[in-house]
Scaffold this active site. Sequence first.
Site, mmCIF file in Angstrom:
data_model
loop_
_atom_site.group_PDB
_atom_site.id
_atom_site.type_symbol
_atom_site.label_atom_id
_atom_site.label_comp_id
_atom_site.label_asym_id
_atom_site.label_seq_id
_atom_site.Cartn_x
_atom_site.Cartn_y
_atom_site.Cartn_z
ATOM 1 N N HIS A 64 60.757 12.768 -112.164
ATOM 2 C CA HIS A 64 60.390 14.157 -111.847
ATOM 3 C C HIS A 64 60.951 14.549 -110.486
ATOM 4 O O HIS A 64 61.599 15.598 -110.342
ATOM 5 C CB HIS A 64 58.866 14.283 -111.858
ATOM 6 C CG HIS A 64 58.357 15.642 -111.489
ATOM 7 N ND1 HIS A 64 57.856 16.522 -112.411
ATOM 8 C CD2 HIS A 64 58.268 16.285 -110.288
ATOM 9 C CE1 HIS A 64 57.484 17.631 -111.814
ATOM 10 N NE2 HIS A 64 57.724 17.508 -110.510
ATOM 11 N N GLU A 65 60.723 13.703 -109.485
ATOM 12 C CA GLU A 65 61.178 14.033 -108.130
ATOM 13 C C GLU A 65 62.704 13.947 -108.013
ATOM 14 O O GLU A 65 63.327 14.796 -107.379
ATOM 15 C CB GLU A 65 60.514 13.102 -107.107
ATOM 16 C CG GLU A 65 59.023 13.311 -106.950
ATOM 17 C CD GLU A 65 58.675 14.717 -106.492
ATOM 18 O OE1 GLU A 65 59.489 15.344 -105.785
ATOM 19 O OE2 GLU A 65 57.592 15.206 -106.858
ATOM 20 N N HIS B 247 64.431 17.114 -109.220
ATOM 21 C CA HIS B 247 64.449 18.210 -108.257
ATOM 22 C C HIS B 247 65.642 18.072 -107.304
ATOM 23 O O HIS B 247 66.372 19.034 -107.046
ATOM 24 C CB HIS B 247 63.161 18.218 -107.432
ATOM 25 C CG HIS B 247 61.959 18.718 -108.165
ATOM 26 N ND1 HIS B 247 61.957 19.869 -108.909
ATOM 27 C CD2 HIS B 247 60.687 18.216 -108.246
ATOM 28 C CE1 HIS B 247 60.756 20.064 -109.426
ATOM 29 N NE2 HIS B 247 59.972 19.057 -109.043
#
Length: 219
Positions: free
Chosen positions: A22-23, A26
């Site tokens: 998820h990170e 980004h």
Amino acid sequence: MDSLIPTLAIWALPVLLAITLHEAAHGYVARYFGDPTAHLAGRITLNPLKHIDPVGTVLVPIAILAASTFLAGGGILFGWAKPVPVDFGRLRRPKADMLWVAAAGPFVNLLMALGWAVLFKLAAGMPHGTYTVPMMKMADAGMQINTVLMVLNLLPIPPLDGGRIAVSLLPGRLAWSYARLEPFGFPILLLLLATGLLGTVLWPFVAGFRFLLASLIGL
């Protein structure tokens, strides 16, 4: 304790993958749209040690799992990692590109939820043995944590991804006013968590998406 250790073994990999990817997503999308901040900080990586937050990635999930194990109902499992640094001012079109940077994390959680669903289907079709049941339990955990993170992060509360998406879509002055709510976002989430309202808000969406996943894989 005997029941907690197998639970942690099943959930550890899905949680680490869900939060780490998820990170990293980004940071990768931010670099694509012109901001190298996360890349320069070494955060576009699959190394979970670069993303782990001792509280959000370790203590909170373990506490919820322990509560679920010993108290039979500790609530919806979730967690968080160290936020990937993004300088939205360095994006080529800061307001417009913010949407894609913010949406990248939940989108990756969506893909992982689908991937775990496929693994669950494959494991369910195998002859039951030493590995099939743990594989199904891990796949179920992967679907659950990715669904929760996707739904949680799409809540329109800055600095969650949904809040950033809302800022990107709102017209200029309204977007600026909405973005100023960001310092209050985390206290709002803690209040919702402490009162049990967070689970109340999230659960219908989580349950609905889990039903959709089950329908897609024919279960």
